[in-house]
Design a protein around this motif. Structure first.
Motif, PDB file in Angstrom:
ATOM      1  N   ILE A 107      -2.626  11.641  15.633  1.00  0.00           N
ATOM      2  CA  ILE A 107      -2.705  10.989  16.944  1.00  0.00           C
ATOM      3  C   ILE A 107      -3.485  11.845  17.937  1.00  0.00           C
ATOM      4  CG2 ILE A 107      -1.330  10.250  18.943  1.00  0.00           C
ATOM      5  CD1 ILE A 107       0.808   9.347  16.865  1.00  0.00           C
ATOM      6  N   ARG A 108      -3.245  13.153  17.941  1.00  0.00           N
ATOM      7  CA  ARG A 108      -3.929  14.045  18.887  1.00  0.00           C
ATOM      8  C   ARG A 108      -5.368  14.326  18.486  1.00  0.00           C
ATOM      9  NH1 ARG A 108       1.211  17.087  18.794  1.00  0.00           N
ATOM     10  NH2 ARG A 108       0.191  18.471  17.328  1.00  0.00           N
ATOM     11  N   GLY A 109      -5.770  13.906  17.307  1.00  0.00           N
ATOM     12  CA  GLY A 109      -7.139  14.148  16.863  1.00  0.00           C
ATOM     13  C   GLY A 109      -7.368  15.550  16.357  1.00  0.00           C
ATOM     14  N   GLU A 110      -6.291  16.227  15.987  1.00  0.00           N
ATOM     15  CA  GLU A 110      -6.396  17.608  15.504  1.00  0.00           C
ATOM     16  C   GLU A 110      -6.657  17.666  14.002  1.00  0.00           C
ATOM     17  OE1 GLU A 110      -2.613  19.076  16.698  1.00  0.00           O
ATOM     18  OE2 GLU A 110      -3.160  19.178  18.810  1.00  0.00           O
ATOM     19  N   ALA A 111      -6.548  16.560  13.339  1.00  0.00           N
ATOM     20  CA  ALA A 111      -6.711  16.526  11.881  1.00  0.00           C
ATOM     21  C   ALA A 111      -8.131  16.115  11.528  1.00  0.00           C
ATOM     22  CB  ALA A 111      -5.721  15.542  11.268  1.00  0.00           C
ATOM     23  N   ASN A 112      -8.693  16.779  10.569  1.00  0.00           N
ATOM     24  CA  ASN A 112      -9.998  16.380  10.047  1.00  0.00           C
ATOM     25  C   ASN A 112      -9.765  15.389   8.916  1.00  0.00           C
ATOM     26  OD1 ASN A 112     -11.571  18.005  11.714  1.00  0.00           O
ATOM     27  ND2 ASN A 112     -11.274  19.777  10.389  1.00  0.00           N
ATOM     28  N   MET A 113     -10.001  14.140   9.206  1.00  0.00           N
ATOM     29  CA  MET A 113      -9.793  13.108   8.190  1.00  0.00           C
ATOM     30  C   MET A 113     -10.996  13.091   7.255  1.00  0.00           C
ATOM     31  SD  MET A 113      -6.856  12.126   8.830  1.00  0.00           S
ATOM     32  CE  MET A 113      -6.796  10.932   7.521  1.00  0.00           C
ATOM     33  N   PRO A 114     -10.721  12.879   5.959  1.00  0.00           N
ATOM     34  CA  PRO A 114     -11.838  12.793   5.024  1.00  0.00           C
ATOM     35  C   PRO A 114     -12.687  11.566   5.339  1.00  0.00           C
ATOM     36  CG  PRO A 114      -9.802  12.137   3.954  1.00  0.00           C
ATOM     37  CD  PRO A 114      -9.446  12.640   5.329  1.00  0.00           C
ATOM     38  N   ALA A 115     -13.944  11.660   4.981  1.00  0.00           N
ATOM     39  CA  ALA A 115     -14.833  10.512   5.198  1.00  0.00           C
ATOM     40  C   ALA A 115     -14.333   9.348   4.346  1.00  0.00           C
ATOM     41  CB  ALA A 115     -16.253  10.872   4.821  1.00  0.00           C
ATOM     42  N   PRO A 116     -14.172   8.185   4.949  1.00  0.00           N
ATOM     43  CA  PRO A 116     -13.719   7.041   4.159  1.00  0.00           C
ATOM     44  C   PRO A 116     -14.782   6.611   3.159  1.00  0.00           C
ATOM     45  CG  PRO A 116     -14.204   6.387   6.423  1.00  0.00           C
ATOM     46  CD  PRO A 116     -14.380   7.870   6.342  1.00  0.00           C
ATOM     47  N   ALA A 161      -4.641  15.845   0.474  1.00  0.00           N
ATOM     48  CA  ALA A 161      -5.124  16.528   1.689  1.00  0.00           C
ATOM     49  C   ALA A 161      -5.082  15.573   2.885  1.00  0.00           C
ATOM     50  CB  ALA A 161      -6.537  17.051   1.474  1.00  0.00           C
ATOM     51  N   ALA A 162      -5.487  14.339   2.675  1.00  0.00           N
ATOM     52  CA  ALA A 162      -5.479  13.359   3.762  1.00  0.00           C
ATOM     53  C   ALA A 162      -4.055  12.936   4.108  1.00  0.00           C
ATOM     54  CB  ALA A 162      -6.299  12.135   3.376  1.00  0.00           C
ATOM     55  N   ARG A 220       0.832  -1.212   0.000  1.00  0.00           N
ATOM     56  CA  ARG A 220       0.000   0.000   0.000  1.00  0.00           C
ATOM     57  C   ARG A 220       0.863   1.257   0.000  1.00  0.00           C
ATOM     58  NH1 ARG A 220      -4.603  -2.246   4.150  1.00  0.00           N
ATOM     59  NH2 ARG A 220      -5.311  -3.873   2.735  1.00  0.00           N
ATOM     60  N   LEU A 221       1.969   1.222   0.700  1.00  0.00           N
ATOM     61  CA  LEU A 221       2.895   2.353   0.670  1.00  0.00           C
ATOM     62  C   LEU A 221       3.475   2.519  -0.735  1.00  0.00           C
ATOM     63  CD1 LEU A 221       4.702   1.831   4.095  1.00  0.00           C
ATOM     64  CD2 LEU A 221       2.984   3.567   3.517  1.00  0.00           C
ATOM     65  N   THR A 222       3.794   1.417  -1.369  1.00  0.00           N
ATOM     66  CA  THR A 222       4.314   1.468  -2.737  1.00  0.00           C
ATOM     67  C   THR A 222       3.265   2.027  -3.688  1.00  0.00           C
ATOM     68  OG1 THR A 222       5.756  -0.420  -2.285  1.00  0.00           O
ATOM     69  CG2 THR A 222       5.340   0.101  -4.601  1.00  0.00           C
ATOM     70  N   LEU A 223       2.021   1.602  -3.530  1.00  0.00           N
ATOM     71  CA  LEU A 223       0.947   2.131  -4.374  1.00  0.00           C
ATOM     72  C   LEU A 223       0.835   3.644  -4.222  1.00  0.00           C
ATOM     73  CD1 LEU A 223      -1.817  -0.582  -3.892  1.00  0.00           C
ATOM     74  CD2 LEU A 223      -0.732   0.051  -6.061  1.00  0.00           C
ATOM     75  N   LEU A 224       0.870   4.136  -2.992  1.00  0.00           N
ATOM     76  CA  LEU A 224       0.778   5.577  -2.772  1.00  0.00           C
ATOM     77  C   LEU A 224       1.949   6.318  -3.413  1.00  0.00           C
ATOM     78  CD1 LEU A 224      -0.522   5.730   0.896  1.00  0.00           C
ATOM     79  CD2 LEU A 224      -1.735   6.456  -1.164  1.00  0.00           C
ATOM     80  N   ARG A 225       3.129   5.733  -3.337  1.00  0.00           N
ATOM     81  CA  ARG A 225       4.296   6.356  -3.975  1.00  0.00           C
ATOM     82  C   ARG A 225       4.097   6.445  -5.483  1.00  0.00           C
ATOM     83  NH1 ARG A 225       8.472   4.253  -6.391  1.00  0.00           N
ATOM     84  NH2 ARG A 225       8.134   2.165  -5.571  1.00  0.00           N
ATOM     85  N   LEU A 226       3.569   5.374  -6.083  1.00  0.00           N
ATOM     86  CA  LEU A 226       3.376   5.347  -7.534  1.00  0.00           C
ATOM     87  C   LEU A 226       2.312   6.328  -8.014  1.00  0.00           C
ATOM     88  CD1 LEU A 226       3.599   1.492  -8.160  1.00  0.00           C
ATOM     89  CD2 LEU A 226       5.251   3.232  -8.903  1.00  0.00           C
ATOM     90  N   ILE A 227       1.274   6.540  -7.212  1.00  0.00           N
ATOM     91  CA  ILE A 227       0.177   7.430  -7.640  1.00  0.00           C
ATOM     92  C   ILE A 227       0.314   8.835  -7.072  1.00  0.00           C
ATOM     93  CG2 ILE A 227      -1.427   5.530  -8.043  1.00  0.00           C
ATOM     94  CD1 ILE A 227      -2.749   6.154  -5.355  1.00  0.00           C
ATOM     95  N   TRP A 228       1.448   9.112  -6.424  1.00  0.00           N
ATOM     96  CA  TRP A 228       1.618  10.418  -5.790  1.00  0.00           C
ATOM     97  C   TRP A 228       1.575  11.557  -6.806  1.00  0.00           C
ATOM     98  CZ3 TRP A 228       1.096  11.709  -0.942  1.00  0.00           C
ATOM     99  CH2 TRP A 228       1.467  12.987  -0.537  1.00  0.00           C
ATOM    100  N   SER A 229       2.266  11.431  -7.917  1.00  0.00           N
ATOM    101  CA  SER A 229       2.354  12.542  -8.860  1.00  0.00           C
ATOM    102  C   SER A 229       1.293  12.504  -9.952  1.00  0.00           C
ATOM    103  CB  SER A 229       3.745  12.611  -9.492  1.00  0.00           C
ATOM    104  OG  SER A 229       4.046  11.391 -10.122  1.00  0.00           O
ATOM    105  N   GLU A 230       0.784  11.312 -10.280  1.00  0.00           N
ATOM    106  CA  GLU A 230      -0.280  11.234 -11.282  1.00  0.00           C
ATOM    107  C   GLU A 230      -1.127   9.991 -11.055  1.00  0.00           C
ATOM    108  OE1 GLU A 230       0.438  10.092 -15.437  1.00  0.00           O
ATOM    109  OE2 GLU A 230       2.496   9.646 -14.847  1.00  0.00           O
ATOM    110  N   PRO A 231      -2.442  10.111 -11.274  1.00  0.00           N
ATOM    111  CA  PRO A 231      -3.332   8.952 -11.113  1.00  0.00           C
ATOM    112  C   PRO A 231      -3.019   7.883 -12.161  1.00  0.00           C
ATOM    113  CG  PRO A 231      -4.587  10.997 -11.172  1.00  0.00           C
ATOM    114  CD  PRO A 231      -3.188  11.331 -11.586  1.00  0.00           C
TER     115      PRO A 231
END
Length: 192
Positions: free
Chosen positions: A87-96, A77-78, A20-31
């Motif tokens: 961790i502190r809950g300060e981030a507004n996570m997008p709805a899954p 954004a996410a 999953r980390l690899t997938l995110l790296r691959l799609i980071w700059s273009e879908p």
């Protein structure tokens, strides 16, 4: 547990696998499409689809339809949220992403094509809402254009076209079709 705490935990679960980390790296700059990602990672398309679903359920990816392909991109954004804020809950996570919707799409859409039209109404509605994204709001289409777009996904484009109109996702008047906007009471032919 609160919904916010569950959403934050889902991010950690989604990021807990190297693929999953690899997938995110691959799609980071273009879908990229699932097929392209499978080829780049030398994994089975089903395996890539499984990992993409995990990322989507945590709200870490975006998906858009382009022709016959679903393109997966990084939800910056996410992903730009700091670990401390998460961790502190300060981030507004997008709805899954809705897990039911994701399962239905994975079950019936393979390699950019609809494998079969679901018999169950609830599943069929999920598929029809997804197919409606092929058509831009505010634009008119001839019957031939609608049929051609749907035929690229499934040979029974007649049924799909009829179902899209029946569900109120497309409207039809004198051989002209258009996408019905959400909340539109009486579908009217958009001005050209």
């Amino acid at each position: 547990m609160s919904a916010d705490l569950n959403a934050r935990a889902a991010v950690f679960r989604a990021l807990s696998h190297p693929a999953r980390l690899t997938l995110l790296r691959l799609i980071w700059s273009e879908p990229l499409s699932g097929e392209t990602l499978a080829r780049l990672m030398n994994l089975a398309p089903a395996t890539v689809s499984h990992h993409l679903a995990g990322l989507a359920e945590a709200g870490l990816t975006t998906v858009r339809q382009e022709g016959h392909h679903r393109l997966h991109g990084a939800n910056r954004a996410a992903l730009d949220v700091t670990l401390a804020a998460l961790i502190r809950g300060e981030a507004n996570m997008p709805a899954p992403e809705d897990p039911y919707r994701a399962r239905v799409l994975r079950a019936f859409l393979k390699d950019g094509r609809l494998t079969r039209i679901p018999a169950q109404r609830k599943k069929r509605d999920v598929i029809l809402h997804e197919l409606a994204n092929l058509f831009e709001p505010g634009r008119t289409y001839t019957e031939r254009e609608v049929s051609d777009a749907l035929a690229g996904l499934h040979p029974d484009f007649f049924t799909l076209r009829r179902e899209l109109v029946g569900l109120g996702l497309l409207a039809r008047e004198k051989g002209v079709y258009w996408r019905v906007k959400a909340g539109e009471a009486v579908p009217t032919l958009p001005s050209s």
